[in-house]
Design a protein around this motif. Structure first.
Motif, PDB file in Angstrom:
ATOM      1  N   ILE A 123     -14.458   0.362   9.219  1.00 32.39           N
ATOM      2  CA  ILE A 123     -13.551   0.962  10.200  1.00 32.39           C
ATOM      3  C   ILE A 123     -14.293   1.109  11.506  1.00 32.39           C
ATOM      4  O   ILE A 123     -15.349   1.750  11.576  1.00 32.39           O
ATOM      5  N   ASP A 124     -13.733   0.534  12.536  1.00 32.18           N
ATOM      6  CA  ASP A 124     -14.305   0.661  13.875  1.00 32.18           C
ATOM      7  C   ASP A 124     -13.482   1.669  14.661  1.00 32.18           C
ATOM      8  O   ASP A 124     -12.325   1.400  15.030  1.00 32.18           O
ATOM      9  N   ALA A 126      -8.340  19.614  12.977  1.00 30.55           N
ATOM     10  CA  ALA A 126      -8.751  20.970  13.346  1.00 30.55           C
ATOM     11  C   ALA A 126      -7.670  21.987  13.005  1.00 30.55           C
ATOM     12  O   ALA A 126      -7.945  23.092  12.544  1.00 30.55           O
ATOM     13  N   ILE A 127      -6.412  21.597  13.255  1.00 32.87           N
ATOM     14  CA  ILE A 127      -5.300  22.514  12.938  1.00 32.87           C
ATOM     15  C   ILE A 127      -5.172  22.698  11.436  1.00 32.87           C
ATOM     16  O   ILE A 127      -5.090  23.831  10.922  1.00 32.87           O
ATOM     17  N   LEU A 128      -5.175  21.606  10.690  1.00 30.90           N
ATOM     18  CA  LEU A 128      -5.012  21.687   9.235  1.00 30.90           C
ATOM     19  C   LEU A 128      -6.189  22.395   8.576  1.00 30.90           C
ATOM     20  O   LEU A 128      -6.046  22.991   7.514  1.00 30.90           O
ATOM     21  N   GLY A 129      -7.346  22.336   9.218  1.00 31.39           N
ATOM     22  CA  GLY A 129      -8.524  23.000   8.658  1.00 31.39           C
ATOM     23  C   GLY A 129      -8.419  24.503   8.642  1.00 31.39           C
ATOM     24  O   GLY A 129      -9.200  25.190   7.967  1.00 31.39           O
ATOM     25  N   LYS A 130      -7.448  25.055   9.354  1.00 28.97           N
ATOM     26  CA  LYS A 130      -7.257  26.513   9.378  1.00 28.97           C
ATOM     27  C   LYS A 130      -6.312  26.998   8.278  1.00 28.97           C
ATOM     28  O   LYS A 130      -5.964  28.177   8.234  1.00 28.97           O
ATOM     29  N   ALA A 131      -5.892  26.092   7.393  1.00 31.29           N
ATOM     30  CA  ALA A 131      -4.836  26.427   6.418  1.00 31.29           C
ATOM     31  C   ALA A 131      -5.392  26.864   5.068  1.00 31.29           C
ATOM     32  O   ALA A 131      -4.734  26.678   4.042  1.00 31.29           O
ATOM     33  N   ASP A 132      -6.589  27.404   5.048  1.00 31.38           N
ATOM     34  CA  ASP A 132      -7.136  27.980   3.822  1.00 31.38           C
ATOM     35  C   ASP A 132      -7.213  26.961   2.681  1.00 31.38           C
ATOM     36  O   ASP A 132      -6.918  27.266   1.522  1.00 31.38           O
ATOM     37  N   GLY A 133      -7.580  25.720   3.021  1.00 26.53           N
ATOM     38  CA  GLY A 133      -7.791  24.712   1.996  1.00 26.53           C
ATOM     39  C   GLY A 133      -6.534  24.142   1.374  1.00 26.53           C
ATOM     40  O   GLY A 133      -6.603  23.477   0.338  1.00 26.53           O
ATOM     41  N   LEU A 134      -5.369  24.349   1.995  1.00 22.95           N
ATOM     42  CA  LEU A 134      -4.122  23.841   1.436  1.00 22.95           C
ATOM     43  C   LEU A 134      -3.927  22.348   1.712  1.00 22.95           C
ATOM     44  O   LEU A 134      -3.058  21.725   1.106  1.00 22.95           O
ATOM     45  N   PHE A 135      -4.696  21.782   2.618  1.00 21.10           N
ATOM     46  CA  PHE A 135      -4.525  20.374   2.979  1.00 21.10           C
ATOM     47  C   PHE A 135      -5.837  19.620   2.814  1.00 21.10           C
ATOM     48  O   PHE A 135      -6.924  20.154   3.064  1.00 21.10           O
ATOM     49  N   CYS A 136      -5.705  18.390   2.413  1.00 22.87           N
ATOM     50  CA  CYS A 136      -6.832  17.475   2.387  1.00 22.87           C
ATOM     51  C   CYS A 136      -6.985  16.899   3.801  1.00 22.87           C
ATOM     52  O   CYS A 136      -6.067  16.258   4.313  1.00 22.87           O
ATOM     53  N   LEU A 137      -8.121  17.120   4.425  1.00 18.09           N
ATOM     54  CA  LEU A 137      -8.262  16.814   5.845  1.00 18.09           C
ATOM     55  C   LEU A 137      -8.570  15.342   6.079  1.00 18.09           C
ATOM     56  O   LEU A 137      -9.390  14.739   5.370  1.00 18.09           O
ATOM     57  N   PRO A 138      -7.928  14.710   7.090  1.00 17.88           N
ATOM     58  CA  PRO A 138      -8.293  13.338   7.475  1.00 17.88           C
ATOM     59  C   PRO A 138      -9.664  13.331   8.157  1.00 17.88           C
ATOM     60  O   PRO A 138      -9.937  14.179   9.009  1.00 17.88           O
ATOM     61  N   ARG A 139     -10.520  12.381   7.743  1.00 11.81           N
ATOM     62  CA  ARG A 139     -11.870  12.309   8.307  1.00 11.81           C
ATOM     63  C   ARG A 139     -12.013  11.181   9.336  1.00 11.81           C
ATOM     64  O   ARG A 139     -12.605  11.372  10.377  1.00 11.81           O
ATOM     65  N   PHE A 140     -11.499  10.019   8.963  1.00 12.22           N
ATOM     66  CA  PHE A 140     -11.635   8.866   9.864  1.00 12.22           C
ATOM     67  C   PHE A 140     -10.305   8.101   9.889  1.00 12.22           C
ATOM     68  O   PHE A 140      -9.551   8.113   8.917  1.00 12.22           O
ATOM     69  N   TYR A 141     -10.069   7.420  11.004  1.00 12.56           N
ATOM     70  CA  TYR A 141      -8.802   6.717  11.185  1.00 12.56           C
ATOM     71  C   TYR A 141      -9.079   5.444  11.974  1.00 12.56           C
ATOM     72  O   TYR A 141      -9.775   5.461  12.994  1.00 12.56           O
ATOM     73  N   GLY A 142      -8.549   4.308  11.465  1.00 12.54           N
ATOM     74  CA  GLY A 142      -8.767   3.064  12.185  1.00 12.54           C
ATOM     75  C   GLY A 142      -8.096   1.900  11.499  1.00 12.54           C
ATOM     76  O   GLY A 142      -7.278   2.082  10.581  1.00 12.54           O
ATOM     77  N   LEU A 143      -8.485   0.686  11.924  1.00 15.81           N
ATOM     78  CA  LEU A 143      -7.928  -0.523  11.358  1.00 15.81           C
ATOM     79  C   LEU A 143      -8.968  -1.230  10.508  1.00 15.81           C
ATOM     80  O   LEU A 143     -10.166  -1.204  10.820  1.00 15.81           O
ATOM     81  N   VAL A 144      -8.517  -1.867   9.412  1.00 12.63           N
ATOM     82  CA  VAL A 144      -9.386  -2.680   8.581  1.00 12.63           C
ATOM     83  C   VAL A 144      -8.741  -4.053   8.426  1.00 12.63           C
ATOM     84  O   VAL A 144      -7.515  -4.197   8.474  1.00 12.63           O
ATOM     85  N   THR A 145      -9.595  -5.075   8.261  1.00 15.33           N
ATOM     86  CA  THR A 145      -9.102  -6.436   8.084  1.00 15.33           C
ATOM     87  C   THR A 145      -9.220  -6.819   6.623  1.00 15.33           C
ATOM     88  O   THR A 145     -10.301  -6.705   6.015  1.00 15.33           O
ATOM     89  N   LEU A 146      -8.092  -7.242   6.010  1.00 14.58           N
ATOM     90  CA  LEU A 146      -8.052  -7.628   4.605  1.00 14.58           C
ATOM     91  C   LEU A 146      -7.534  -9.055   4.497  1.00 14.58           C
ATOM     92  O   LEU A 146      -6.764  -9.529   5.348  1.00 14.58           O
ATOM     93  N   THR A 147      -7.936  -9.744   3.428  1.00 10.58           N
ATOM     94  CA  THR A 147      -7.588 -11.152   3.226  1.00 10.58           C
ATOM     95  C   THR A 147      -6.566 -11.291   2.125  1.00 10.58           C
ATOM     96  O   THR A 147      -6.691 -10.663   1.066  1.00 10.58           O
ATOM     97  N   SER A 148      -5.564 -12.133   2.358  1.00 15.80           N
ATOM     98  CA  SER A 148      -4.564 -12.436   1.343  1.00 15.80           C
ATOM     99  C   SER A 148      -5.129 -13.467   0.387  1.00 15.80           C
ATOM    100  O   SER A 148      -5.674 -14.504   0.813  1.00 15.80           O
ATOM    101  N   GLY A 149      -4.967 -13.220  -0.928  1.00 13.91           N
ATOM    102  CA  GLY A 149      -5.527 -14.122  -1.923  1.00 13.91           C
ATOM    103  C   GLY A 149      -4.827 -15.447  -1.973  1.00 13.91           C
ATOM    104  O   GLY A 149      -5.435 -16.483  -2.236  1.00 13.91           O
ATOM    105  N   ALA A 150      -3.526 -15.517  -1.695  1.00 15.51           N
ATOM    106  CA  ALA A 150      -2.742 -16.748  -1.815  1.00 15.51           C
ATOM    107  C   ALA A 150      -2.971 -17.663  -0.610  1.00 15.51           C
ATOM    108  O   ALA A 150      -3.344 -18.827  -0.737  1.00 15.51           O
ATOM    109  N   ALA A 151      -2.782 -17.114   0.581  1.00 11.01           N
ATOM    110  CA  ALA A 151      -2.850 -17.945   1.773  1.00 11.01           C
ATOM    111  C   ALA A 151      -4.238 -17.970   2.406  1.00 11.01           C
ATOM    112  O   ALA A 151      -4.541 -18.822   3.219  1.00 11.01           O
ATOM    113  N   GLY A 152      -5.060 -17.007   2.040  1.00 14.73           N
ATOM    114  CA  GLY A 152      -6.386 -16.930   2.646  1.00 14.73           C
ATOM    115  C   GLY A 152      -6.363 -16.417   4.059  1.00 14.73           C
ATOM    116  O   GLY A 152      -7.366 -16.464   4.767  1.00 14.73           O
TER     117      GLY A 152
END
Length: 852
Positions: free
Chosen positions: A18-19, A84-110
């Protein structure tokens, strides 16, 4: 379209890169094949991979989804702000750490394509959907309530912060296990807590999200439907079905402006706190639930309980006790009253427990033992072969009810102090139980659910598993020693010092052979009568329903091992008439008060015009014509009592029905109305005897013959010597040596005179069915070496024959031959006795034309 439709031909990379704006993050993919990814990690908008940081090996969850599913304008800065907002919810939410794009390859078409990747913490646990589908026995009303409260807090937090999850469903609600490397607080056992995942889909909203509101309602519906399928768990919270559904319906009817208001949360919280004690909402009628088994509400039982039971103080003692008596004499109500849980129910007064010298734990044999163990007695030797399993099954029931009681005590500050029960003592007791039971039976529980109550439910799950194994003749999952309960109560006493002076008393209700079988009873007796200072048993049973012997042939002596109390004998022997009147008046008035009826006994029923039973006997003797209405008044009704509370309530109910008495009625009921109702009920009781099994015909013949004899002697026989008092011979007496057994003598005489072997069995049925009530023995007039047995006709039968209601004098059975004649040829025998008592002509025909 679900994820598999677009993801099935994607090659799983070994590394996700992830960049972000100025930083690269690399994660190793731990899943090897798409086909092996659990369905719980495949959703409508993406698929979740388990990954770990390339450098630290710390686990994370990587959600992969098409770019079309997410706002392309979102930046890492936006994600940080949301985190930061969700982190104030007393552990009720699983916090997002990183966000981005990833490149994946299709097995059929390559070909390569870019996908959105959101990295969050890896949550070790199960989804709510997994619990609902795979762990149905965990879905109890208490569990559903706790999840509903915690999830409400999470969605309310989103609404207050103008956030919307947008994809809330049972796959995105996780129940997270405790960290195994972290010791639980106060040693209080492993817990699970609710956490909302897939927070990468959370977006900013201008107002509270209706989408989340609707999703919350859908989740409640799914949990509710799962809970009502768990029939066994519903018994502990009979109000859940109605109240929780009503709460859901209120949410459905709410408009958008009320979505997730604080008032609704308070309502939900209050409902969940009270739910386990809510009963069906219907108006109580004074003569509902005449039998305590039909009285579901502990609160109502406390309102109706009458402390004037004749054997109240005797059974209340700290001595092991066997209480025998006919059905309907109040044994079950009394035992439930002695149980601590009853007083700790809503509407109860915990301070009442101070007057009970032990910690009462109630067990109903009809519900807990009869259906589960009686089948073992149908095949000869089966119970003996499964003796160890039977003892274990019984011990698990006792342990379950003990922990349920401890849970109720925890909820009351007064009771917790009275018995010295703390969370630490419960934790230590559970740890001690792990010496006998597998630790694995205690599954993680939601925070906020009592550990004692949760452990009780898990013990019961083990009991059910054992019961199934017994039924299928499989290897039992566990075997406990006969001393197990003694060891547990001894440990509890060490942990809770006040229990040294208030031992645990297991109140075993309806412990009768008709419920569980003699074979099972003899096996359990080794547990029941084990001598331990830490606990004791009090049992109730029918007359002759309790066999004190054990499977090993050891006989438990009532003079040493336990105190025997005959409820019928106590009612007749130890209470005078004025106390009887006071008891019956209180019995009825408590019910009228509980139903909010205006009338009371003194106004509605009043008192008889006869000051005593002999006055009524003289009137019956002299009245040959005219209307009969002498059976009326509370004092007459009190004379009908032979210890059988239910029959008295039946009589009063019929008086009210015939008198058309309702909630607002507060006028005297006509004497004729009372008389007719009393005689009609008496007749129905007499007619019922013929339906009894076994020996119904014989019992009915004896009853009809003896009732007719009592009537004829009263109306036409000789007066008592030197008086004008009619004889009231409702009691038979027979003298025998102290060492002799009357049933053995009857069996021998029946075989010798009639070639029949069942005279003793018929005699026992007369007492067991309370056709006659056995009084305590008296000293015999013949000699100090003799004792006199005294059997009194059950008084509720007497109005059917038009007789007086109290005993004065008795029918003397002179020898065992006469006694057996009374059993086999009652008409013939009593015709002879009529003549002996001055009846010159038998004026009323017997329903039986011949002898058996």
């Amino acid at each position: 379209m679900i994820s598999r439709d677009w993801f099935h031909d994607i090659q799983l990379p070994r590394l996700l890169v992830i960049d972000e704006e100025h930083q690269r993050h690399e994660f190793r993919v731990l899943d090897e094949r798409i086909e092996d990814i659990p369905a719980a990690r495949i959703g409508y908008q993406g698929i979740v991979l388990k990954v770990c940081d390339k450098n630290s090996d710390f686990p994370y969850a990587a959600k992969i989804c098409p770019r079309s599913q997410y706002d392309a304008s979102r930046t890492p800065t936006d994600e940080a702000r949301l985190g930061a907002i969700l982190g104030k919810a007393d552990g009720l939410f699983c916090l997002p750490r990183f966000y981005g794009l990833v490149t994946l390859t299709s097995g059929a078409a390559g070909s390569e394509s870019q996908y959105v990747c959101i990295i969050t913490d890896w949550v070790e646990g199960k989804t709510l959907l997994t619990y609902l589908e795979e762990y149905p026995d965990e879905i109890t009303p208490e569990w559903v309530c706790q999840v509903a409260v915690d999830l409400y807090r999470a969605v309310y937090f989103l609404a207050k912060n103008k956030l919307s999850h947008e994809d809330l469903h049972t796959k995105n609600v996780m129940l997270q296990d405790d960290n195994p490397d972290l010791l639980p607080k106060d040693g209080s056992g492993e817990k699970i807590r609710l956490i909302v995942v897939d927070t990468g889909s959370v977006t900013m909203a201008s107002s509270a999200s209706v989408i989340d509101f609707v999703a919350y309602i859908k989740i409640l519906v799914e949990m509710y439907n799962a809970a009502i399928r768990n029939r066994r768990a519903l018994k502990s919270a009979p109000g859940f079905v109605t109240k929780f559904r009503e709460f859901i319906e209120k949410l459905v009817d709410d408009d958008e402006s009320r979505c997730f208001g604080g008032d609704r949360y308070k309502e939900l919280h209050r409902m969940c706190e009270r739910l386990t004690s809510v009963r069906r909402s219907r108006v109580f009628q004074p003569f509902d639930a005449i039998s305590a088994e039909h009285l579901a509400s502990d609160t109502l039982l406390l309102q109706l309980f009458n402390e004037k039971f004749p054997w109240y103080s005797t059974v209340m003692s700290k001595a092991p006790t066997a209480l025998a008596g006919p059905r309907g004499c109040g044994k079950s109500m009394f035992f439930r009253y002695l149980a601590a849980k009853t007083h700790l129910s809503p509407g109860g007064d915990s301070r009442k427990l101070e007057s009970i010298p032990f910690l009462g734990v109630y067990i109903g044999c009809s519900s807990d033992l009869q259906n589960n163990l009686l089948w073992l007695t149908r095949e000869a030797g089966m119970a003996e072969r499964k003796a160890n399993e039977i003892v274990t099954f019984f011990s698990l029931i006792l342990l379950r009810e003990l922990f349920k009681t401890l849970a109720a005590i925890q909820d009351s500050d007064f009771a917790a102090q009275l018995y010295g029960v703390t969370q630490s003592s419960i934790d230590d007791l559970i740890s001690y139980c792990h010496n006998f039971l597998p630790e694995s039976i205690e599954t993680p529980r939601l925070d906020g659910i009592s550990r004692a109550r949760h452990y009780a439910n898990r013990v019961d799950k083990l009991r059910v598993t054992l019961g199934i194994a017994m039924l299928h003749d499989d290897r039992p999952p566990i075997i406990l020693p006969e001393t197990f309960i003694g060891e547990v109560t001894n440990q509890l006493q060490q942990l809770c010092e006040p229990l040294m002076s208030r031992p645990i008393a297991f109140l075993l209700d309806d412990y009768t052979r008709q419920r569980i079988g003699v074979g099972v009873q003899r096996i359990l007796n080794k547990v029941v009568w084990e001598r331990k200072p830490s606990h004791l048993f009090k049992i109730s049973s029918e007359k002759f329903g309790f066999d004190p012997d054990t499977i090993d042939g050891v006989k438990n002596d009532s003079e040493r091992e336990f105190m025997f109390v005959d409820a019928g004998s106590y009612a007749i022997d130890r209470i005078n008439h004025s106390n009887n009147v006071q008891f019956i008046r209180s019995l009825v008035d408590l019910r009228l008060e509980a139903a909010n009826w205006k009338g009371r006994v003194d106004t509605l029923i009043g008192v008889s015009e006869f000051k005593s039973d002999i006055d009524m006997a003289r009137f019956i003797r002299t009245q040959t014509k005219g209307a009969k209405n002498y059976y009326n008044g509370i004092d007459v009704i009190a004379r009908l009592w032979s210890g059988d509370v239910s029959s008295i309530l039946h009589i009063v109910r019929e008086i009210f029905v015939e008198g058309d008495v309702g909630a607002d009625y507060n006028e005297p009921i006509a004497k004729k109305t009372q008389h007719n109702a009393i005689t009609r009920v008496s007749r129905s009781f007499v007619e019922r005897v013929q339906t009894y099994h076994p020996y119904g015909d014989s019992l009915a013949h004896i009853l009809q013959s003896y009732g007719g004899f009592v009537r004829d002697v009263l109306r036409a026989g000789a007066y008592e010597r030197k008086t004008d008092n009619p004889r009231r011979l409702i009691q038979i007496e027979f003298s025998l040596r102290h060492e002799d057994d009357v049933f053995a003598l009857l069996k021998e005489a029946g075989l010798r005179l009639y070639k029949r072997e069942d005279a003793d069995l018929i005699a026992r049925e007369l007492l067991r069915r309370s056709v006659f009530v056995e009084r305590s023995d008296s000293s015999a007039k013949e000699s100090p070496a003799f004792r006199t047995i005294r059997w009194q006709l059950r008084r509720v039968y007497l109005p059917n024959f038009g007789a007086a209601l109290e005993r004065h004098s008795y029918l003397d059975i002179k020898n065992i031959e006469e006694f057996v004649s009374l059993l086999y040829e009652p008409s013939k025998f009593l015709e002879h006795k009529r003549i002996g008592h001055g009846v010159r002509k038998h004026g009323t025909s017997d329903m039986f034309d011949g002898e058996e």
